[in-house]
Design a protein around this motif. Sequence first.
Motif, PDB file in Angstrom:
ATOM      1  N   VAL A 177       0.839  -1.200   0.000  1.00 27.78           N
ATOM      2  CA  VAL A 177       0.000   0.000   0.000  1.00 27.78           C
ATOM      3  C   VAL A 177       0.874   1.252   0.000  1.00 27.78           C
ATOM      4  O   VAL A 177       0.515   2.278  -0.590  1.00 27.78           O
ATOM      5  CB  VAL A 177      -0.951  -0.012   1.221  1.00 27.78           C
ATOM      6  N   ALA A 178       2.038   1.165   0.646  1.00 27.47           N
ATOM      7  CA  ALA A 178       2.956   2.307   0.642  1.00 27.47           C
ATOM      8  C   ALA A 178       3.377   2.674  -0.769  1.00 27.47           C
ATOM      9  O   ALA A 178       3.710   3.826  -1.061  1.00 27.47           O
ATOM     10  CB  ALA A 178       4.190   1.998   1.493  1.00 27.47           C
ATOM     11  N   ASN A 179       3.332   1.673  -1.668  1.00 26.09           N
ATOM     12  CA  ASN A 179       3.651   1.908  -3.076  1.00 26.09           C
ATOM     13  C   ASN A 179       2.401   2.132  -3.908  1.00 26.09           C
ATOM     14  O   ASN A 179       2.423   1.998  -5.136  1.00 26.09           O
ATOM     15  CB  ASN A 179       4.437   0.716  -3.632  1.00 26.09           C
ATOM     16  N   ARG A 180       1.302   2.449  -3.229  1.00 31.32           N
ATOM     17  CA  ARG A 180       0.031   2.744  -3.887  1.00 31.32           C
ATOM     18  C   ARG A 180      -0.564   1.537  -4.615  1.00 31.32           C
ATOM     19  O   ARG A 180      -1.358   1.696  -5.535  1.00 31.32           O
ATOM     20  CB  ARG A 180       0.197   3.889  -4.902  1.00 31.32           C
ATOM     21  N   ASP A 181      -0.178   0.340  -4.203  1.00 33.07           N
ATOM     22  CA  ASP A 181      -0.735  -0.861  -4.823  1.00 33.07           C
ATOM     23  C   ASP A 181      -1.989  -1.258  -4.048  1.00 33.07           C
ATOM     24  O   ASP A 181      -2.006  -2.204  -3.273  1.00 33.07           O
ATOM     25  CB  ASP A 181       0.298  -1.992  -4.786  1.00 33.07           C
TER      26      ASP A 181
ATOM     27  N   LEU B 112      -2.061  -5.685  -7.115  1.00 30.18           N
ATOM     28  CA  LEU B 112      -2.014  -6.054  -8.517  1.00 30.18           C
ATOM     29  C   LEU B 112      -1.092  -7.251  -8.730  1.00 30.18           C
ATOM     30  O   LEU B 112      -0.033  -7.350  -8.115  1.00 30.18           O
ATOM     31  CB  LEU B 112      -1.521  -4.867  -9.355  1.00 30.18           C
ATOM     32  N   PRO B 113      -1.480  -8.177  -9.599  1.00 29.88           N
ATOM     33  CA  PRO B 113      -0.637  -9.353  -9.853  1.00 29.88           C
ATOM     34  C   PRO B 113       0.649  -8.969 -10.569  1.00 29.88           C
ATOM     35  O   PRO B 113       0.788  -7.876 -11.112  1.00 29.88           O
ATOM     36  CB  PRO B 113      -1.541 -10.233 -10.732  1.00 29.88           C
TER      37      PRO B 113
ATOM     38  N   GLY C 275      -5.941   2.946 -13.068  1.00 26.88           N
ATOM     39  CA  GLY C 275      -6.882   2.334 -14.001  1.00 26.88           C
ATOM     40  C   GLY C 275      -6.938   0.825 -13.843  1.00 26.88           C
ATOM     41  O   GLY C 275      -8.013   0.218 -13.922  1.00 26.88           O
ATOM     42  N   MET C 276      -5.782   0.215 -13.604  1.00 29.56           N
ATOM     43  CA  MET C 276      -5.753  -1.235 -13.398  1.00 29.56           C
ATOM     44  C   MET C 276      -6.482  -1.627 -12.123  1.00 29.56           C
ATOM     45  O   MET C 276      -7.244  -2.608 -12.098  1.00 29.56           O
ATOM     46  CB  MET C 276      -4.303  -1.723 -13.342  1.00 29.56           C
ATOM     47  N   VAL C 277      -6.230  -0.879 -11.049  1.00 32.05           N
ATOM     48  CA  VAL C 277      -6.909  -1.173  -9.785  1.00 32.05           C
ATOM     49  C   VAL C 277      -8.423  -1.058  -9.954  1.00 32.05           C
ATOM     50  O   VAL C 277      -9.190  -1.897  -9.476  1.00 32.05           O
ATOM     51  CB  VAL C 277      -6.407  -0.214  -8.682  1.00 32.05           C
ATOM     52  N   LEU C 278      -8.841  -0.010 -10.659  1.00 32.02           N
ATOM     53  CA  LEU C 278     -10.267   0.201 -10.884  1.00 32.02           C
ATOM     54  C   LEU C 278     -10.859  -0.912 -11.736  1.00 32.02           C
ATOM     55  O   LEU C 278     -11.951  -1.424 -11.459  1.00 32.02           O
ATOM     56  CB  LEU C 278     -10.473   1.561 -11.555  1.00 32.02           C
ATOM     57  N   ALA C 279     -10.132  -1.310 -12.791  1.00 37.37           N
ATOM     58  CA  ALA C 279     -10.621  -2.380 -13.668  1.00 37.37           C
ATOM     59  C   ALA C 279     -10.758  -3.687 -12.907  1.00 37.37           C
ATOM     60  O   ALA C 279     -11.738  -4.417 -13.072  1.00 37.37           O
ATOM     61  CB  ALA C 279      -9.671  -2.555 -14.853  1.00 37.37           C
ATOM     62  N   ARG C 280      -9.786  -3.986 -12.056  1.00 42.26           N
ATOM     63  CA  ARG C 280      -9.849  -5.237 -11.309  1.00 42.26           C
ATOM     64  C   ARG C 280     -11.012  -5.244 -10.330  1.00 42.26           C
ATOM     65  O   ARG C 280     -11.617  -6.280 -10.054  1.00 42.26           O
ATOM     66  CB  ARG C 280      -8.535  -5.459 -10.559  1.00 42.26           C
ATOM     67  N   ALA C 281     -11.329  -4.065  -9.771  1.00 42.20           N
ATOM     68  CA  ALA C 281     -12.426  -3.976  -8.816  1.00 42.20           C
ATOM     69  C   ALA C 281     -13.787  -4.053  -9.514  1.00 42.20           C
ATOM     70  O   ALA C 281     -14.708  -4.720  -9.029  1.00 42.20           O
ATOM     71  CB  ALA C 281     -12.317  -2.682  -8.020  1.00 42.20           C
ATOM     72  N   LEU C 282     -13.914  -3.365 -10.650  1.00 41.09           N
ATOM     73  CA  LEU C 282     -15.211  -3.271 -11.323  1.00 41.09           C
ATOM     74  C   LEU C 282     -15.504  -4.472 -12.216  1.00 41.09           C
ATOM     75  O   LEU C 282     -16.658  -4.876 -12.351  1.00 41.09           O
ATOM     76  CB  LEU C 282     -15.275  -1.985 -12.154  1.00 41.09           C
TER      77      LEU C 282
END
Length: 257
Positions: free
Chosen positions: A106-110, A114-115, A141-148
Amino acid sequence: MTRGVTIGKAAAFVGVTIKTIRHYHRLGLVDEPPRDSSGYRRYGSSDLLRLVQARTLAESGVPLSEIGALLSADPQRFAANLAEVKRRLTERIEELAARRDLLDRVANRDWDLLPDRACALLDRAADLGFTPDEVAANREGMVLARALVPDGFDDFLTGAEHALNDTRFVALTKQCWAAKDWEPDDPRIEELATAVADRFLANPALLAIPNSLQARTDAIRYGLLNHHGEDQAPVMSRLTTLVETKLRSAGVDIPYQ
Protein backbone atom coordinates in the motif's frame (compact mmCIF):
# COMPACT_ATOMS: atom_id res chain seq x y z
CA MET A 1 0.86 -13.61 63.30
CA THR A 2 -1.02 -12.65 60.13
CA ARG A 3 -0.15 -14.85 57.19
CA GLY A 4 -0.32 -13.73 53.59
CA VAL A 5 -0.43 -10.32 51.95
CA THR A 6 -3.16 -7.94 50.91
CA ILE A 7 -4.42 -7.79 47.34
CA GLY A 8 -2.35 -4.67 46.72
CA LYS A 9 0.86 -6.41 47.78
CA ALA A 10 -0.10 -9.51 45.81
CA ALA A 11 -0.63 -7.44 42.69
CA ALA A 12 2.77 -5.77 43.14
CA PHE A 13 4.57 -9.07 43.72
CA VAL A 14 2.94 -10.81 40.74
CA GLY A 15 3.23 -7.85 38.38
CA VAL A 16 -0.43 -7.25 37.63
CA THR A 17 -3.03 -4.74 38.73
CA ILE A 18 -5.57 -5.18 41.49
CA LYS A 19 -8.24 -4.94 38.82
CA THR A 20 -6.64 -7.89 36.99
CA ILE A 21 -6.63 -10.04 40.12
CA ARG A 22 -10.29 -9.30 40.73
CA HIS A 23 -11.01 -10.14 37.10
CA TYR A 24 -9.21 -13.49 37.58
CA HIS A 25 -11.43 -14.11 40.59
CA ARG A 26 -14.62 -13.37 38.61
CA LEU A 27 -13.51 -15.78 35.87
CA GLY A 28 -12.71 -18.48 38.42
CA LEU A 29 -9.03 -18.63 37.46
CA VAL A 30 -7.90 -17.99 41.03
CA ASP A 31 -9.97 -18.65 44.15
CA GLU A 32 -10.54 -15.74 46.47
CA PRO A 33 -8.63 -16.31 49.71
CA PRO A 34 -10.47 -16.04 53.04
CA ARG A 35 -10.58 -12.76 54.94
CA ASP A 36 -8.65 -12.16 58.12
CA SER A 37 -10.09 -10.77 61.33
CA SER A 38 -9.81 -7.25 59.94
CA GLY A 39 -11.86 -8.15 56.86
CA TYR A 40 -8.94 -8.18 54.42
CA ARG A 41 -8.29 -11.02 52.05
CA ARG A 42 -4.84 -12.44 52.57
CA TYR A 43 -2.95 -14.05 49.68
CA GLY A 44 -0.65 -16.88 50.64
CA SER A 45 2.22 -18.42 48.68
CA SER A 46 -0.05 -20.89 46.86
CA ASP A 47 -2.36 -18.02 45.85
CA LEU A 48 0.59 -16.02 44.54
CA LEU A 49 1.85 -19.03 42.58
CA ARG A 50 -1.58 -19.48 41.01
CA LEU A 51 -1.67 -15.79 40.09
CA VAL A 52 1.78 -16.01 38.48
CA GLN A 53 0.70 -19.06 36.50
CA ALA A 54 -2.48 -17.34 35.30
CA ARG A 55 -0.56 -14.17 34.38
CA THR A 56 2.11 -16.13 32.49
CA LEU A 57 -0.44 -18.08 30.48
CA ALA A 58 -2.31 -14.88 29.64
CA GLU A 59 0.90 -13.16 28.52
CA SER A 60 1.71 -16.23 26.40
CA GLY A 61 -1.45 -15.72 24.40
CA VAL A 62 -3.74 -18.20 26.09
CA PRO A 63 -7.31 -16.81 26.12
CA LEU A 64 -8.53 -16.10 29.65
CA SER A 65 -11.50 -18.38 29.04
CA GLU A 66 -9.10 -21.34 28.63
CA ILE A 67 -6.69 -20.65 31.47
CA GLY A 68 -8.81 -22.20 34.21
CA ALA A 69 -8.99 -25.55 32.41
CA LEU A 70 -5.27 -25.46 31.68
CA LEU A 71 -4.33 -24.85 35.30
CA SER A 72 -6.44 -27.84 36.32
CA ALA A 73 -5.33 -30.16 33.50
CA ASP A 74 -3.09 -33.19 33.87
CA PRO A 75 0.36 -32.96 32.21
CA GLN A 76 -0.71 -34.67 28.99
CA ARG A 77 -3.78 -32.50 28.55
CA PHE A 78 -1.80 -29.41 29.53
CA ALA A 79 0.76 -30.08 26.78
CA ALA A 80 -1.93 -30.74 24.18
CA ASN A 81 -3.80 -27.57 25.04
CA LEU A 82 -0.62 -25.49 24.89
CA ALA A 83 0.19 -26.99 21.49
CA GLU A 84 -3.20 -25.87 20.21
CA VAL A 85 -2.64 -22.36 21.58
CA LYS A 86 0.77 -22.30 19.90
CA ARG A 87 -0.81 -23.35 16.60
CA ARG A 88 -3.30 -20.49 16.80
CA LEU A 89 -0.55 -18.04 17.69
CA THR A 90 1.48 -19.19 14.69
CA GLU A 91 -1.51 -18.56 12.43
CA ARG A 92 -1.89 -15.11 14.00
CA ILE A 93 1.79 -14.36 13.43
CA GLU A 94 1.46 -15.36 9.78
CA GLU A 95 -1.62 -13.16 9.46
CA LEU A 96 0.19 -10.19 10.99
CA ALA A 97 3.19 -10.78 8.70
CA ALA A 98 0.84 -10.77 5.72
CA ARG A 99 -0.69 -7.51 6.91
CA ARG A 100 2.78 -6.02 7.30
CA ASP A 101 3.59 -7.02 3.72
CA LEU A 102 0.28 -5.54 2.63
CA LEU A 103 1.24 -2.23 4.24
CA ASP A 104 4.47 -2.27 2.24
CA ARG A 105 2.49 -2.68 -0.97
CA VAL A 106 0.00 0.00 0.00
CA ALA A 107 2.96 2.31 0.64
CA ASN A 108 3.65 1.91 -3.08
CA ARG A 109 0.03 2.74 -3.89
CA ASP A 110 -0.73 -0.86 -4.82
CA TRP A 111 -4.25 -0.61 -3.42
CA ASP A 112 -5.61 -3.79 -4.94
CA LEU A 113 -2.52 -6.00 -4.78
CA LEU A 114 -2.01 -6.05 -8.52
CA PRO A 115 -0.64 -9.35 -9.85
CA ASP A 116 2.88 -9.66 -11.19
CA ARG A 117 1.63 -9.51 -14.77
CA ALA A 118 0.09 -6.09 -14.18
CA CYS A 119 3.17 -4.80 -12.34
CA ALA A 120 5.35 -5.97 -15.22
CA LEU A 121 3.22 -3.95 -17.64
CA LEU A 122 3.62 -0.85 -15.48
CA ASP A 123 7.39 -1.35 -15.40
CA ARG A 124 7.39 -1.73 -19.15
CA ALA A 125 5.39 1.48 -19.57
CA ALA A 126 8.03 3.28 -17.54
CA ASP A 127 10.76 1.78 -19.72
CA LEU A 128 8.92 3.05 -22.82
CA GLY A 129 9.17 6.59 -21.54
CA PHE A 130 5.88 7.21 -19.80
CA THR A 131 6.28 9.62 -16.89
CA PRO A 132 5.83 8.54 -13.26
CA ASP A 133 2.50 10.40 -13.14
CA GLU A 134 1.32 8.61 -16.28
CA VAL A 135 2.40 5.23 -14.91
CA ALA A 136 0.61 6.04 -11.64
CA ALA A 137 -2.56 6.89 -13.58
CA ASN A 138 -2.29 3.58 -15.44
CA ARG A 139 -1.92 1.81 -12.10
CA GLU A 140 -5.11 3.48 -10.87
CA GLY A 141 -6.88 2.33 -14.00
CA MET A 142 -5.75 -1.24 -13.40
CA VAL A 143 -6.91 -1.17 -9.78
CA LEU A 144 -10.27 0.20 -10.88
CA ALA A 145 -10.62 -2.38 -13.67
CA ARG A 146 -9.85 -5.24 -11.31
CA ALA A 147 -12.43 -3.98 -8.82
CA LEU A 148 -15.21 -3.27 -11.32
CA VAL A 149 -14.68 -6.15 -13.75
CA PRO A 150 -12.70 -8.84 -11.91
CA ASP A 151 -13.55 -11.62 -14.36
CA GLY A 152 -12.40 -9.48 -17.28
CA PHE A 153 -9.13 -8.31 -15.75
CA ASP A 154 -6.96 -10.82 -17.64
CA ASP A 155 -8.44 -9.63 -20.93
CA PHE A 156 -7.86 -6.06 -19.78
CA LEU A 157 -4.18 -6.85 -19.29
CA THR A 158 -4.03 -8.60 -22.67
CA GLY A 159 -5.34 -5.45 -24.27
CA ALA A 160 -2.74 -3.40 -22.42
CA GLU A 161 -0.03 -5.73 -23.71
CA HIS A 162 -1.26 -5.24 -27.29
CA ALA A 163 -1.18 -1.48 -26.75
CA LEU A 164 2.42 -1.48 -25.51
CA ASN A 165 3.47 -3.73 -28.39
CA ASP A 166 2.16 -1.20 -30.94
CA THR A 167 4.81 1.50 -31.26
CA ARG A 168 2.49 3.80 -33.18
CA PHE A 169 -0.22 3.50 -30.52
CA VAL A 170 2.34 4.14 -27.77
CA ALA A 171 3.37 7.34 -29.53
CA LEU A 172 -0.27 8.40 -29.89
CA THR A 173 -0.92 7.65 -26.22
CA LYS A 174 1.96 9.91 -25.25
CA GLN A 175 0.46 12.63 -27.44
CA CYS A 176 -2.85 12.17 -25.66
CA TRP A 177 -1.14 12.64 -22.29
CA ALA A 178 0.55 15.76 -23.61
CA ALA A 179 -2.82 17.07 -24.79
CA LYS A 180 -4.26 17.19 -21.27
CA ASP A 181 -2.98 20.75 -20.91
CA TRP A 182 -4.60 21.96 -24.15
CA GLU A 183 -7.74 24.00 -24.25
CA PRO A 184 -10.87 21.87 -24.84
CA ASP A 185 -11.57 23.66 -28.13
CA ASP A 186 -8.04 23.23 -29.50
CA PRO A 187 -8.38 22.07 -33.16
CA ARG A 188 -5.55 19.60 -32.65
CA ILE A 189 -7.85 17.50 -30.48
CA GLU A 190 -9.96 16.55 -33.49
CA GLU A 191 -6.85 15.54 -35.43
CA LEU A 192 -5.50 13.50 -32.52
CA ALA A 193 -8.85 11.75 -31.99
CA THR A 194 -8.95 10.79 -35.67
CA ALA A 195 -5.41 9.41 -35.49
CA VAL A 196 -6.23 7.36 -32.37
CA ALA A 197 -9.46 5.98 -33.84
CA ASP A 198 -7.69 5.10 -37.08
CA ARG A 199 -5.02 3.24 -35.12
CA PHE A 200 -7.67 1.25 -33.25
CA LEU A 201 -9.22 0.26 -36.56
CA ALA A 202 -5.86 -0.57 -38.13
CA ASN A 203 -4.94 -2.88 -35.25
CA PRO A 204 -8.10 -4.67 -34.05
CA ALA A 205 -6.14 -6.25 -31.19
CA LEU A 206 -6.26 -2.82 -29.53
CA LEU A 207 -10.02 -3.16 -29.30
CA ALA A 208 -9.63 -6.11 -26.93
CA ILE A 209 -10.04 -3.82 -23.93
CA PRO A 210 -13.33 -2.13 -24.89
CA ASN A 211 -14.76 -5.33 -26.39
CA SER A 212 -13.88 -7.39 -23.31
CA LEU A 213 -15.19 -4.82 -20.86
CA GLN A 214 -18.39 -4.33 -22.79
CA ALA A 215 -19.02 -8.07 -22.82
CA ARG A 216 -18.62 -8.33 -19.04
CA THR A 217 -20.08 -5.14 -17.67
CA ASP A 218 -22.76 -2.51 -18.06
CA ALA A 219 -22.53 0.97 -19.53
CA ILE A 220 -22.09 2.59 -16.12
CA ARG A 221 -19.05 0.55 -15.13
CA TYR A 222 -17.64 0.82 -18.64
CA GLY A 223 -17.95 4.58 -18.42
CA LEU A 224 -16.30 4.68 -15.00
CA LEU A 225 -13.33 2.85 -16.46
CA ASN A 226 -13.00 4.42 -19.87
CA HIS A 227 -13.55 7.99 -18.63
CA HIS A 228 -11.61 7.70 -15.36
CA GLY A 229 -9.72 10.85 -14.45
CA GLU A 230 -11.37 13.08 -17.02
CA ASP A 231 -12.84 15.33 -14.35
CA GLN A 232 -9.31 16.57 -13.72
CA ALA A 233 -8.59 17.26 -17.40
CA PRO A 234 -11.65 18.41 -19.41
CA VAL A 235 -9.78 18.12 -22.69
CA MET A 236 -9.35 14.36 -22.09
CA SER A 237 -13.12 14.02 -21.84
CA ARG A 238 -13.57 15.61 -25.24
CA LEU A 239 -10.77 13.53 -26.72
CA THR A 240 -12.22 10.25 -25.45
CA THR A 241 -15.71 11.19 -26.60
CA LEU A 242 -14.45 12.04 -30.09
CA VAL A 243 -12.55 8.76 -30.35
CA GLU A 244 -15.61 6.78 -29.27
CA THR A 245 -17.82 8.65 -31.74
CA LYS A 246 -15.43 7.91 -34.61
CA LEU A 247 -15.24 4.24 -33.65
CA ARG A 248 -19.02 3.97 -33.51
CA SER A 249 -19.22 5.56 -36.96
CA ALA A 250 -16.88 2.82 -38.17
CA GLY A 251 -19.16 0.11 -36.75
CA VAL A 252 -17.48 -0.54 -33.41
CA ASP A 253 -20.07 -1.18 -30.71
CA ILE A 254 -19.20 1.09 -27.78
CA PRO A 255 -21.71 1.84 -24.99
CA TYR A 256 -23.10 5.35 -24.77
CA GLN A 257 -22.56 7.17 -21.49
